[in-house]
Design an enzyme around this catalytic site. Structure first.
Site, PDB file in Angstrom:
ATOM      1  N   GLY B  48       0.817  -1.210   0.000  1.00  0.00           N
ATOM      2  CA  GLY B  48       0.000   0.000   0.000  1.00  0.00           C
ATOM      3  C   GLY B  48       0.853   1.263   0.000  1.00  0.00           C
ATOM      4  N   ASN B  71      -1.453  -8.091  12.235  1.00  0.00           N
ATOM      5  CA  ASN B  71      -0.395  -7.145  11.909  1.00  0.00           C
ATOM      6  C   ASN B  71      -0.896  -5.735  12.146  1.00  0.00           C
ATOM      7  OD1 ASN B  71      -0.548  -5.310   9.340  1.00  0.00           O
ATOM      8  ND2 ASN B  71      -1.706  -7.160   8.837  1.00  0.00           N
ATOM      9  N   GLY B  74       0.863  -0.266   9.792  1.00  0.00           N
ATOM     10  CA  GLY B  74       0.545   1.157   9.741  1.00  0.00           C
ATOM     11  C   GLY B  74       0.942   1.819   8.436  1.00  0.00           C
ATOM     12  N   LEU B  75       0.800   1.086   7.326  1.00  0.00           N
ATOM     13  CA  LEU B  75       1.031   1.637   5.980  1.00  0.00           C
ATOM     14  C   LEU B  75       2.431   2.214   5.805  1.00  0.00           C
ATOM     15  CD1 LEU B  75      -2.343   3.432   5.009  1.00  0.00           C
ATOM     16  CD2 LEU B  75      -1.413   1.301   4.101  1.00  0.00           C
ATOM     17  N   ASN B 130      -7.378   1.236  -1.124  1.00  0.00           N
ATOM     18  CA  ASN B 130      -7.508   0.697   0.232  1.00  0.00           C
ATOM     19  C   ASN B 130      -8.235   1.706   1.112  1.00  0.00           C
ATOM     20  OD1 ASN B 130      -7.184  -0.365   2.751  1.00  0.00           O
ATOM     21  ND2 ASN B 130      -4.963  -0.152   2.812  1.00  0.00           N
ATOM     22  N   CYS B 133      -7.736   0.077   5.766  1.00  0.00           N
ATOM     23  CA  CYS B 133      -6.637  -0.317   6.648  1.00  0.00           C
ATOM     24  C   CYS B 133      -7.071  -0.122   8.100  1.00  0.00           C
ATOM     25  CB  CYS B 133      -5.381   0.496   6.374  1.00  0.00           C
ATOM     26  SG  CYS B 133      -4.030  -0.008   7.458  1.00  0.00           S
TER      27      CYS B 133
END
Lengths: 251, 307
Positions: B48, B71, B74-75, B130, B133
């Site tokens: 991402g 998981n 956090g991008l 996305n 998330c």
């Protein structure tokens, strides 16, 4: 890196919760002490990353401390049990950093199960004519292991235990302070220990092996990424060994 | 029966087979390219990417669960400019098929800015948006759980791109079909279902959450039936192609996901345990198709629904 099958040959109890596991298999991907392997276990989704303690062309030696169900199953392996192992992962220690002209300044600092990769390192250093001092810390006498193995490599071993039941009462940092001329450290242990050793002012250089919870172990998932001086790095890929100068500590 | 035709078409994009490594489990391909020729893949969905670089969350970010994992990355990513400069040329060297560009963001304008930059990247055949998330927080607003907000993002991206827009939706909602309908009305071309389920673990010794972020996204075989049900529901509700994603670990799982309505299938957490998972699944697909009596895998899509 490659995935291959290893067969458990021997399990030797070292303490009540730590074993030496010898496996037979192809170790050709392991290039340096301080690298690790990632072991798939039936019934557990994630692999278990374990430091390489020692290896030959067709033997792999791991030290396993039981911390949960997965490591317990590993520690109770029957001879003949097969494991899907992904290895040689990570960078390992950089031996070229140790100059043969000043071999007397090297010291190994290991805490608990963190001594495992330092044993393979001690053997590799001995092969290049350097016999370092090994400063090893344990909780108590019953927890101590691999002392004879380090001595057999030629290392002078210094021991510290938290309760003083073996060696000095204290921590690995106390042992390091007592040998201020040994100013280049190879360090592996829990994060608080790494941080305490990293803060010792007399150490002018060194390499520190980190541990982290990992998703993949080969650099794909960013699960073990942590901040270092030049930005985020993956403990599994750029590490697990980082130079003293690279390390910063998250608050 | 002779050879099995594994090819599928996803919103006009031809894939040699329906298997796609899922975003966040495959990086930008580099690590896996050391292990096998990525050209066996139908496509791959990259990690991402956001407009600006992101450091992600503090450690620990990973926890194991029964039949899966949590998981909370956090991008973390180097930002779209660095991706186009450093990763896109490398991807072209290691993979010649279509790439799915997974894009994250915090405002509709930010999503659009990133997607506009991707217009010039020819190999990016599909945009996977996305809006789901679970590990980042957009000022308290979660695009994935609010039909109006998700549609705003879909519309903003639609305005700046001619590429197919697939919305990757969150399972952490009461009715995923409501959000899918809103995105379809805003111009989306398809869906990726699903992102991870919100979960957490507590460490018995420290009595603290295992993850520094407290919560994380659950993936792995544990979520497979949840993903499958959501693929089924959206297939019934909206006539747009679906990429099924969630806990798929075998060719049989992939076939099941297609029967429920998926046109293609993403493989996520399975790659982390077995880096060869996608290759193995692709190799197993023809045998599974023969057992199911189909010589074109695309015939499986939606075949479990009443005709």
């Amino acid at each position: 890196m490659k995935s291959s099958l290893f067969t458990a040959e021997r399990v030797r109890a070292l303490t009540t919760d730590t074993v030496e596991l010898t496996l037979a298999g192809d170790t050709s991907e392991i290039a340096a002490p301080g690298q690790f392997v990632n072991i798939a276990l039936p019934g557990h989704f994630l692999r278990r990353p374990v430091s390489v303690c020692d290896w030959t062309a067709d033997r792999l030696v791991l030290l396993i401390r039981v911390v949960g169900a997965g490591t317990r199953e590993l520690a109770q392996s029957e001879p003949g049990a097969a494991f899907d192992i992904l290895g040689g992962l990570g960078n390992g220690f950089d031996l070229s950093a140790v100059s043969e002209s000043v071999p007397d300044n090297v010291i190994l600092a290991g805490g608990g199960i963190g001594i495992a990769p330092l044993y393979g390192l001690a053997k590799a250093l001995a092969r290049q004519g350097v016999t370092p001092v090994a400063a090893l810390g344990f909780r108590n006498r019953a927890d101590a292991f691999y002392l004879d193995e380090f001595r057999a490599v030629g290392c002078e071993t210094l021991i510290a235990t938290e309760d003083g039941s073996l060696g000095e009462r204290g921590l690995v940092t106390d042992l390091l302070r007592e040998h201020p001329s040994r100013n280049y450290v190879f360090c592996c242990g829990p994060l608080p220990m790494l941080r305490a050793v990293h803060g010792l002012p007399h150490l002018t250089g060194g390499q520190y092996s980190f541990e982290a919870r990992m998703g993949c172990g080969f650099g794909a998932c960013m699960g073990c990424s942590m901040p270092f001086r030049d930005g985020r790095k993956r403990v599994c890929k750029e590490g697990p060994v980082f130079f003293r100068e690279e390390i910063v500590w998250e608050q | 029966m002779g050879t099995v035709d594994l090819s599928v078409t996803l919103a006009g994009v031809a894939l040699k087979n329906p298997i796609i490594p899922a975003s966040g489990t495959f990086g930008y391909g580099r690590e896996y390219a050391e292990l096998f020729d990525l050209n066996v893949l139908g496509a791959f969905s990259w990690k991402g990417t956001t407009a600006a670089p992101r450091d992600g969350n503090p450690q620990p970010r990973i926890a194991e669960t029964p039949c899966g994992m949590l998981n909370a990355i956090g991008l973390q990513n180097p930002g779209i400019d660095a991706i186009i400069r450093e990763e896109v040329p490398n991807i072209a060297r290691i993979f010649q098929g279509p790439v799915i560009a997974n894009v994250g963001g915090f405002t509709p304008m930010e999503y659009a800015e990133t997607c506009r930059k991707l217009e010039e990247v020819e190999q990016c055949a599909i945009l996977e948006i996305n809006v789901s998330c679970p590990n980042v927080h957009a000022g308290g607003r979660n695009f994935g759980s609010d039909a109006g907000a998700a549609a705003e993002v879909a519309a903003a991206v639609r305005r700046v791109t001619r590429k197919p827009v697939f919305m990757k939706l969150s399972p952490n909602v009461a009715d995923i079909t409501e959000i899918a309908r809103a995105c379809a009305d805003a111009g989306a071309d398809g869906f990726c279902l699903i992102n991870t389920l919100l979960g957490m673990r507590v460490d018995l010794k420290t009595r603290r959450p295992v993850l520094a972020n407290r919560t994380g996204g659950l993936s792995g075989p544990a979520v497979f039936p949840v993903a499958l049900r959501m693929v089924w529901d959206v297939y019934e509700a909206v006539k747009l192609p679906i990429i099924g994603c969630g806990g798929v670990s075998s060719a049989e799982d992939a076939a099941e996901m297609m029967l429920a309505g998926a046109t293609a299938v993403e493989i996520g957490a399975a790659n982390l345990r077995d880096p060869y998972a996608c290759k193995r699944i692709i190799e197993d697909l023809p045998g599974v198709c023969r057992r199911l009596g189909v010589d074109r895998i695309s015939d499986l899509t939606g075949a479990a629904h009443d005709q």
